[in-house]
Scaffold this motif. Sequence first.
Motif, short mmCIF file in Angstrom:
data_model
loop_
_atom_site.label_atom_id
_atom_site.label_comp_id
_atom_site.label_asym_id
_atom_site.label_seq_id
_atom_site.Cartn_x
_atom_site.Cartn_y
_atom_site.Cartn_z
N ARG A 185 0.82 -1.20 0.00
CA ARG A 185 0.00 0.00 0.00
C ARG A 185 0.86 1.26 0.00
O ARG A 185 0.56 2.23 -0.69
N VAL A 186 1.94 1.23 0.80
CA VAL A 186 2.84 2.38 0.82
C VAL A 186 3.48 2.57 -0.55
O VAL A 186 3.55 3.69 -1.08
N ALA A 187 3.93 1.48 -1.15
CA ALA A 187 4.57 1.56 -2.47
C ALA A 187 3.61 2.10 -3.52
O ALA A 187 3.98 2.94 -4.34
N SER A 208 2.29 14.69 5.87
CA SER A 208 2.41 14.40 7.29
C SER A 208 2.48 12.88 7.47
O SER A 208 1.64 12.15 6.95
N PHE A 209 3.50 12.41 8.17
CA PHE A 209 3.64 10.97 8.40
C PHE A 209 2.43 10.41 9.14
O PHE A 209 1.95 9.32 8.84
N SER A 210 1.94 11.15 10.13
CA SER A 210 0.80 10.66 10.91
C SER A 210 -0.46 10.57 10.06
O SER A 210 -1.22 9.60 10.14
N ARG A 211 -0.68 11.58 9.21
CA ARG A 211 -1.86 11.54 8.34
C ARG A 211 -1.75 10.45 7.29
O ARG A 211 -2.74 9.79 6.95
N LEU A 212 -0.53 10.27 6.78
CA LEU A 212 -0.33 9.22 5.78
C LEU A 212 -0.58 7.84 6.39
O LEU A 212 -1.19 6.97 5.76
N ALA A 221 4.56 3.38 13.32
CA ALA A 221 5.82 2.64 13.41
C ALA A 221 6.04 1.78 12.17
O ALA A 221 7.16 1.69 11.65
N SER A 222 4.96 1.17 11.68
CA SER A 222 5.06 0.35 10.47
C SER A 222 5.42 1.19 9.27
O SER A 222 6.22 0.78 8.42
N LEU A 223 4.82 2.40 9.18
CA LEU A 223 5.12 3.28 8.07
C LEU A 223 6.59 3.69 8.08
O LEU A 223 7.27 3.65 7.04
N TYR A 224 7.11 4.09 9.24
CA TYR A 224 8.51 4.47 9.35
C TYR A 224 9.43 3.31 8.95
O TYR A 224 10.42 3.50 8.24
N ASN A 228 11.96 3.28 5.77
CA ASN A 228 13.39 3.07 6.02
C ASN A 228 13.91 1.89 5.20
O ASN A 228 15.03 1.93 4.67
N ASP A 229 13.11 0.84 5.09
CA ASP A 229 13.50 -0.32 4.29
C ASP A 229 13.63 0.07 2.82
O ASP A 229 14.58 -0.35 2.14
#
Length: 255
Positions: A185-187, A208-212, A221-224, A228-229
């Motif tokens: 989903r992030v990709a 915004s990381f939190s909104r995303l 934490a999963s998004l970060y 990072n990966d």
Amino acid sequence: MRKNIVYDMLILYQMIQNEVIFLELIIEKDRKRYYKTIENVFLFKDAERSFILDAVNDERSEWLRFKKGSELYCYHDFKNSLGIILKGRISVNKNRHDEGSVLINYLKSSDAFGGAAVFSKAEVYIASLKAESDCEILFMPRELLCDLFKKSNAVMMNYIAYLSDSLVFLNKRLDLFTSGGAEERVAEYIRINSITDENGCSVLPDFSFSRLADYLAIGRASLYRILNDFEKQGLIKKEGKKIYIKGEKYYEKNI
């Protein structure tokens, strides 16, 4: 003048009966500050100012202030009206069958909502709308919109274009949630929302990381960790609130 007062009191009674929390009706002298905002709303693109003012000051229009935290629309309580945000921010959420909800979008001043419900016969709305701050909203009901369409083909075409754009947006959301797990989903989000900047680089604009995380229905934490990966793999490069896609390597992996 008396007719308008009676009409406003009827609206007030209706809103209380529906247990919707709001501050007050927006009185006529306070409406002028929003005329410029309304002129920038999609519905009135290329419309004459006199046409716009007649429309929004029609006695069928509703000007309302809502408190932060109010639920403007829910699945079984909504209006057959187009809501125009004059001030504030609104979240659009889709309830999940298990628990909680999924953030669909954030709406801000000059954005609109409820367009799909205006002419629908459905008894259930498609989402719930929550005031994320104190909000001021202009509601334009179906009957008023029909009259505007009869008077202006341009306004009617603006409305059709708005509905078409809404379908495109929803299809993008479906693309995200049919992409697989959190990493996919992030990709996919990065892929479909990246733009080319003035230097010819593919970049995901400020966010915004939190909104995303809310938008993608994953933990922060999963998004970060995922980002990072991606960066360790050489797929992206993070710079502040921007993400740069590093050439074709990213697309080879994710398309």
